[in-house]
Design a protein around this motif. Sequence first.
Motif, PDB file in Angstrom:
ATOM      1  N   ILE A 197       0.847  -1.202   0.000  1.00 50.20           N
ATOM      2  CA  ILE A 197       0.000   0.000   0.000  1.00 50.20           C
ATOM      3  C   ILE A 197       0.880   1.249   0.000  1.00 50.20           C
ATOM      4  O   ILE A 197       0.693   2.161  -0.810  1.00 50.20           O
ATOM      5  N   HIS A 198       1.870   1.271   0.877  1.00 48.60           N
ATOM      6  CA  HIS A 198       2.686   2.480   0.998  1.00 48.60           C
ATOM      7  C   HIS A 198       3.667   2.636  -0.159  1.00 48.60           C
ATOM      8  O   HIS A 198       3.937   3.753  -0.600  1.00 48.60           O
ATOM      9  N   GLU A 199       4.170   1.489  -0.690  1.00 46.99           N
ATOM     10  CA  GLU A 199       5.046   1.568  -1.875  1.00 46.99           C
ATOM     11  C   GLU A 199       4.310   2.173  -3.070  1.00 46.99           C
ATOM     12  O   GLU A 199       4.820   3.071  -3.734  1.00 46.99           O
ATOM     13  N   ILE A 202       0.116  16.039   2.284  1.00 48.88           N
ATOM     14  CA  ILE A 202       0.832  15.620   3.495  1.00 48.88           C
ATOM     15  C   ILE A 202      -0.009  15.931   4.735  1.00 48.88           C
ATOM     16  O   ILE A 202      -0.534  17.025   4.869  1.00 48.88           O
ATOM     17  N   TRP A 203      -0.111  14.972   5.661  1.00 50.57           N
ATOM     18  CA  TRP A 203      -0.850  15.262   6.892  1.00 50.57           C
ATOM     19  C   TRP A 203      -0.087  14.894   8.148  1.00 50.57           C
ATOM     20  O   TRP A 203      -0.587  15.059   9.261  1.00 50.57           O
ATOM     21  N   GLY A 204       1.119  14.400   7.993  1.00 54.78           N
ATOM     22  CA  GLY A 204       1.918  14.046   9.171  1.00 54.78           C
ATOM     23  C   GLY A 204       3.383  13.968   8.790  1.00 54.78           C
ATOM     24  O   GLY A 204       3.733  14.058   7.606  1.00 54.78           O
ATOM     25  N   PRO A 205       4.266  13.784   9.783  1.00 59.38           N
ATOM     26  CA  PRO A 205       5.717  13.819   9.518  1.00 59.38           C
ATOM     27  C   PRO A 205       6.248  12.561   8.812  1.00 59.38           C
ATOM     28  O   PRO A 205       7.294  12.628   8.169  1.00 59.38           O
ATOM     29  N   GLU A 206       5.548  11.433   8.925  1.00 62.93           N
ATOM     30  CA  GLU A 206       6.046  10.196   8.317  1.00 62.93           C
ATOM     31  C   GLU A 206       5.827  10.212   6.807  1.00 62.93           C
ATOM     32  O   GLU A 206       4.864  10.806   6.329  1.00 62.93           O
ATOM     33  N   LYS A 207       6.698   9.484   6.087  1.00 60.55           N
ATOM     34  CA  LYS A 207       6.517   9.505   4.637  1.00 60.55           C
ATOM     35  C   LYS A 207       5.317   8.666   4.180  1.00 60.55           C
ATOM     36  O   LYS A 207       4.878   8.751   3.042  1.00 60.55           O
ATOM     37  N   THR A 208       4.764   7.899   5.099  1.00 59.51           N
ATOM     38  CA  THR A 208       3.508   7.197   4.795  1.00 59.51           C
ATOM     39  C   THR A 208       2.285   8.089   5.085  1.00 59.51           C
ATOM     40  O   THR A 208       1.158   7.676   4.863  1.00 59.51           O
ATOM     41  N   GLN A 209       2.547   9.303   5.585  1.00 59.23           N
ATOM     42  CA  GLN A 209       1.430  10.165   5.965  1.00 59.23           C
ATOM     43  C   GLN A 209       1.129  11.219   4.895  1.00 59.23           C
ATOM     44  O   GLN A 209       1.249  12.424   5.131  1.00 59.23           O
TER      45      GLN A 209
END
Lengths: 413, 413
Positions: B3-5, B15-22
Motif C-alpha cells: 500500500i505504501h510503496e 501531506i498530513w503528518g511527519p512520516e513519509k507514509t502520511q
Amino acid sequence: ETIHETASSFGAKGIWGPEKTQTGVCRLTLSDLDKQVRDWFINETKQLGCSIKIDEAGSIFATYPGKDNSLPPTAIGSHLDTQPTGGRYDGVYGVLSGLEVLRTLKENQFVPNYPITVINWTNEEGARFPMSIMASSLWSEQVDKKTIYNLKSVTDSEPVTVEHELKRIGYLGDTKASYKHNPIAAHFEIHIEQGPILENEHKEIGIVTGVQAYAWYKVKVSGKASHTGTTPFSARSDALLAASKMIAKGNEIATKLGGLFSVGILELSPAVVNVIPSDVSFTMDARHVQDETLAQLVEEAKLEFTKISKESGKSISVEFDHIYTSNAVKFHPDCIKCVSDSATQLFGESKVRQITSGAGHDSCATSARVPTSMIFIPSRDGVSHNPEEYSTPEQVENGFHVLLHSVLQYDQL
Amino acid sequence: ETIHETASSFGAKGIWGPEKTQTGVCRLTLSDLDKQVRDWFINETKQLGCSIKIDEAGSIFATYPGKDNSLPPTAIGSHLDTQPTGGRYDGVYGVLSGLEVLRTLKENQFVPNYPITVINWTNEEGARFPMSIMASSLWSEQVDKKTIYNLKSVTDSEPVTVEHELKRIGYLGDTKASYKHNPIAAHFEIHIEQGPILENEHKEIGIVTGVQAYAWYKVKVSGKASHTGTTPFSARSDALLAASKMIAKGNEIATKLGGLFSVGILELSPAVVNVIPSDVSFTMDARHVQDETLAQLVEEAKLEFTKISKESGKSISVEFDHIYTSNAVKFHPDCIKCVSDSATQLFGESKVRQITSGAGHDSCATSARVPTSMIFIPSRDGVSHNPEEYSTPEQVENGFHVLLHSVLQYDQL
Ligand SMILES: NC(=O)NCCC(=O)O
Ligand SMILES: NC(=O)NCCC(=O)O
C-alpha cells in the motif's frame, strides 16, 4: 433623455426588453467607459460655464457661479459608476439631475446667490474596488488616502490599484480630497429608492431623513468533512447544516428587533456531492435604523450562532470577521426642510412621505461634515443593481423638480 | 508495505503528518499515474503466473490458475483510482489485498480448486469522469458502452472523453465488458468502512450484508434578487433563506425516517454582499437501507421543500432534477457466510458485526449478476476521501486474513 443617451453611449449592457432604452449599464469605476462618461460630463458642464476641479480620488466638482463666489457652493452629488449588472438610474440619475439643474439655470439665465457644484463621486458602488462610498469618505476624512490608493480591483483578471487606474485614465487630480480644503456648503442627492415602499404606498417623493445603520461580517463555520453515505448523523460535524440554521435564526432575530438580516454570499468546501462540507463561510449584512439595536442584533446573532455551532456536532466552531460598519445617519433639518417644502408644494401632502434610506449613499459621508439630505423617487418593484431597474419618465422628472426647488430654497436660506 | 510503496510511487499528495507514509493519494482514473500503477499491477501479477485480460472499459482481470480452469474464477475486485483529495486505502486496499492473496497462494504453493481473478475496476470514484462505479456497471450491463465512452472529464482544463483516455494510456482492451462474455463465479471486495461504526464499537471486522439505497438530486430554488438594505422582509423572495430552511427540514425528515440527508454542494448567484440571492442550487444526497423508505424520504422532501418555497415569498419556486438512484443491495448468503465464518473463526463473535454499507461500491454492480459480498475494516474517525484516511497495519492485515479465508472457503464451496 440624457439618462438614456449616456447609458447607450457609455456602457449599455444586459438587455431586458425590446426598446433600446431597456438595457442595464455596466460602467465600473475608473474603467475606460467611466473615463468616457467623465470626459463627456466635464465637456457638458464646461459648456454651461462651469469651472472644473478634480480631486485626488478622481471626484469631479463642476461649479456653476453664483452672485457671491466667496462662499462654498451648494452641492448636488451622486455617482456615475455602476454595478457590473447595474441599471440606468442608480447614481447616474443623481449626477444627471444635477446637470439638468445647471442647464435649467442657464436656459433661464438665473444666477443663484451662491455657486452650485455638481459632484461625481468616484467609486460609490465598491464593485470594482471593494469599498463603497469611497471618494466621498476620503473627502469627509473618514478613510485615508493610502488605504484607498492601495485598494485592488476584484473584477480584473490582473488586479490593479485605485491609484494605478486614476493615473491611467487621467483622473488623479490635484485638488486635495478633503472637506477642509475643498469645502461645500451643503449636499443634496437625488436617488431611486431601490426598495418597494414608495411604489407600494403610491407616493411620488420620499423625503429622506436619514440612513439606517448597517454592519457587514464574514461568518466562518468550520466542521469536519466526511462521507455522506457512511457517517451517521450522530457522528457528523456538518458545517452547511449549521450555517443553514444560522441563516434562518438570523432572520428571526432581525424580524423580532425590526431590523434586517441578509446573506448574499455563501461559499463551501470541499464541494463534492457525497462529502459533508467541512467549511462554510457566508456574509452577514445586518441593518437597523438605530445603532444600539443594530449592535444588539449583531450580538444576539453571535450568541445564537455560537449556540447552534455547539449543538451541531463536537467539531463545529464559528468565527466572525468584521468587514464594515456604517452608523445610522440623521440628515440635517435645514436640508430636510428644503426637500419637504419643495415636495409638498409640488405634489401635496398625500403624495410624499418621510423615509429612512435602507442603503448607504455618498450623502452618508458628506452628512458627517455638512448639512445634507436626500430625495427618493419610486423604483419599480423595488429592483436595483439589476438591468430591470426602472422609474418612469414622470417619476424621474418629478424628482428633478423637487431637487431644483430644494437647491434654490437652500440657496435663498 | 505494498500500500505504501504504490502510494509513494504513484500519486502521493496531501501531506498530513511527519512520516513519509502520511500523505494522501491523487490518482485520477485513466491519468498517467493510473497508467503507471496499472502497468505495475500487471507486472506483479504476471510474475505470479497470472494471465491478464483487459476489457473495453480498461478493467484489468489478473487470473491465477486453479486445478479446474474450465469454470469462471472467483473474483476479488476493487479499484486503484482515487479522489483528487484521496487517501491511501479507499479502493487500493481491495486490489492490493487481492494481490496479497495471490502472493500468499504462490508462496505456499497452494493451488485453488478454481481460478481466482483479481480485478481493478476502472473509475469507481467518478471524480474525473462523473459516473461512479463506472466499469463494473458496464460489465453488469447496467449502463451502455456509448454512455461511458462519451463521458467528459470534469477535472481537466480541456475536457477529454473516457474513450480518448483509454486509448491514450493504452488500456482500451479487447475483452468485451460484460458478465456474459467475461464471467466470474463470485465477487469479494474488502474495503475500509469510510464511517465510524466499527471503530466506535471496537469491532475488527464488518461483515457487509448489503448496501443502502441512495438517490441524488439537484435542487434549484429560484427567487428574486433585490437590495439587502432597501427590501423589507415582506417584499423579499430570498432563495438562500428558503434553501437554508429546506436543508434543515431535509435533515429532520431523514432523522424521522432513520435515513440520511446531506447537501455537499451549494451554489448561488449573484453572490454580492448586499444583494439577496435570486438563485440557489444544491445537491441532495438521500439514503436509506430500504428502497421504499428512501422513496418516501425523497417524496416528503419534495413536498416540504415546495411548501417552504411557497411560504418564503410570492416569487419563489423550487425544482428537482434527478441525477442518480442506486437501489438497495442485498449481498448473497453464500458469500456473506464465507465472510462471517472466516471473521468469527479468526477474531471471535465479539470482534465482528454485520454492517450495511453506507456507500456504493463496485460490489453493488457485480451483486446484480453474481454472488457477492464485502468485508470492512475500521476507518479512523470514519474519515475517507481525505489524505487523513487511516487504518492501522493490524487492521489492514486482519482484513486481509478474512479475505483470504473467505475466498478459499468459497473456492471449496
Ligand atoms: N446605494 C447602495 O447600494 N449603496 C451600497 C451600500 C449599501 O449596501 O447600503
Ligand atoms: N465508496 C464510495 O465512496 N462510493 C461512491 C458512491 C457513494 O457516495 O456511495
